[in-house]
Design an enzyme around this catalytic site. Structure first.
Site, PDB file in Angstrom:
ATOM      1  N   ASP A  58       0.831  -1.177   0.244  1.00 52.41           N
ATOM      2  CA  ASP A  58      -0.156   0.053  -0.116  1.00 52.41           C
ATOM      3  C   ASP A  58       0.866   1.119  -0.088  1.00 52.41           C
ATOM      4  O   ASP A  58       1.839   1.205   0.543  1.00 52.41           O
ATOM      5  CB  ASP A  58      -0.748   0.053   1.238  1.00 52.41           C
ATOM      6  CG  ASP A  58      -2.113  -0.947   1.242  1.00 52.41           C
ATOM      7  OD1 ASP A  58      -2.177  -1.697   0.223  1.00 52.41           O
ATOM      8  OD2 ASP A  58      -2.965  -0.928   2.078  1.00 52.41           O
ATOM      9  N   HIS A 203       3.772  -2.538   3.125  1.00 51.46           N
ATOM     10  CA  HIS A 203       4.032  -1.184   2.636  1.00 51.46           C
ATOM     11  C   HIS A 203       5.366  -0.869   1.963  1.00 51.46           C
ATOM     12  O   HIS A 203       6.414  -1.252   2.715  1.00 51.46           O
ATOM     13  CB  HIS A 203       3.952  -0.027   3.807  1.00 51.46           C
ATOM     14  CG  HIS A 203       2.281  -0.010   4.440  1.00 51.46           C
ATOM     15  ND1 HIS A 203       2.012  -1.003   5.379  1.00 51.46           N
ATOM     16  CD2 HIS A 203       1.430   0.817   4.210  1.00 51.46           C
ATOM     17  CE1 HIS A 203       0.811  -0.989   5.678  1.00 51.46           C
ATOM     18  NE2 HIS A 203       0.271   0.071   4.874  1.00 51.46           N
TER      19      HIS A 203
END
Length: 247
Positions: A58, A203
């Site tokens: 993300d 991430h």
């Protein structure tokens, strides 16, 4: 979220010992395989018959994304990147490199707000602007979206559905943004939580996470896991549907 400062690399011998140790621990989860043939290419994998994992990343694209792509490609691994629209607008070439590397892209909104906390009339633009810039940058129109923070309600699902987007959260959350440079904690959480057909939240905006993937992706492969995209593992998702759980 802010980017991590990056993890320090160990000596070659220490790093090898850590990889071996992680492999043994992961074997308790998925069944340790001392030596396995290289898994087949992701696009030919039947995840109903073999062990698959969908790594998702993300908040990019970011300064460490290209290094992560190198790790994934070197290990014949695929993943799904949920990209923020205004970051793609600032660096469309980075988004294009993700697609060119064979990865899947998803919509992570235009500016990363909590979609359940903004006025409902702002929801459509958060999704449509991100989709438009992703399509311009990559030539691909996303069919998946992930709400920032995993925050979802009926209004979010309805807005996503009206734009042809399925909502995908996760099964595994190793808290890499909280652990940051404590990659041992993130590694331990991954080892404990991963199961076949898990969707994993990570991430690529953290150097420490990308450092860990250089170690952990080979461990997953050595333990017989096929690293595939969300769509390869879950198949087509109906617009407006929700996979995974809210945080």
């Amino acid at each position: 979220m802010t980017s991590g400062s990056g993890a320090q690399y160990d000596t070659r011998g220490a790093r090898a010992r850590r990889i071996r140790s992680a492999a043994i621990l992961l074997g308790l989860v998925g069944g340790f395989i001392a030596a396995v043939p290289a898994p087949a290419a992701a696009d030919s994998v039947d995840c109903a018959r073999v062990k698959c994992v969908a790594l998702t990343f993300d908040d990019g694209p970011g300064p460490f994304t290209d290094r992560l792509l190198q790790t994934l490609r070197a290990n014949n691994a695929e993943a799904t990147f949920f990209l923020i629209g205004d970051k793609v607008a600032a660096d469309p070439a980075a988004a294009r490199r993700i697609v060119d590397a064979g990865m899947e892209i998803g919509n992570h909104t235009w500016s990363h707000p909590d979609l359940t906390a903004i006025p409902p009339q702002e929801l459509p633009a958060q999704l449509s602007r991100a989709t438009e810039v992703l399509e311009r940058a990559t030539g691909e129109r996303p069919t998946l979206m992930r709400p920032p923070f995993g925050a979802v309600d009926d209004a979010v699902l309805a807005a996503a559905g009206s734009q042809g987007l399925a909502v995908v959260n996760w099964d595994v959350i190793p808290l890499d943004w909280e652990n940051d440079t404590d990659i041992a904690a993130t590694r331990a959480a991954l080892t404990e939580q991963i199961r076949p057909n898990s969707v994993v939240l990570l991430h690529d905006t953290f150097a420490s996470t990308v450092d860990l993937m250089a170690e952990f992706v080979p461990v997953l492969r050595a333990n017989g896991y096929h690293l595939v995209t969300v769509s390869q593992m879950l198949g087509p998702r109906p617009p407006g549907s929700l996979y995974g759980t809210p945080p």
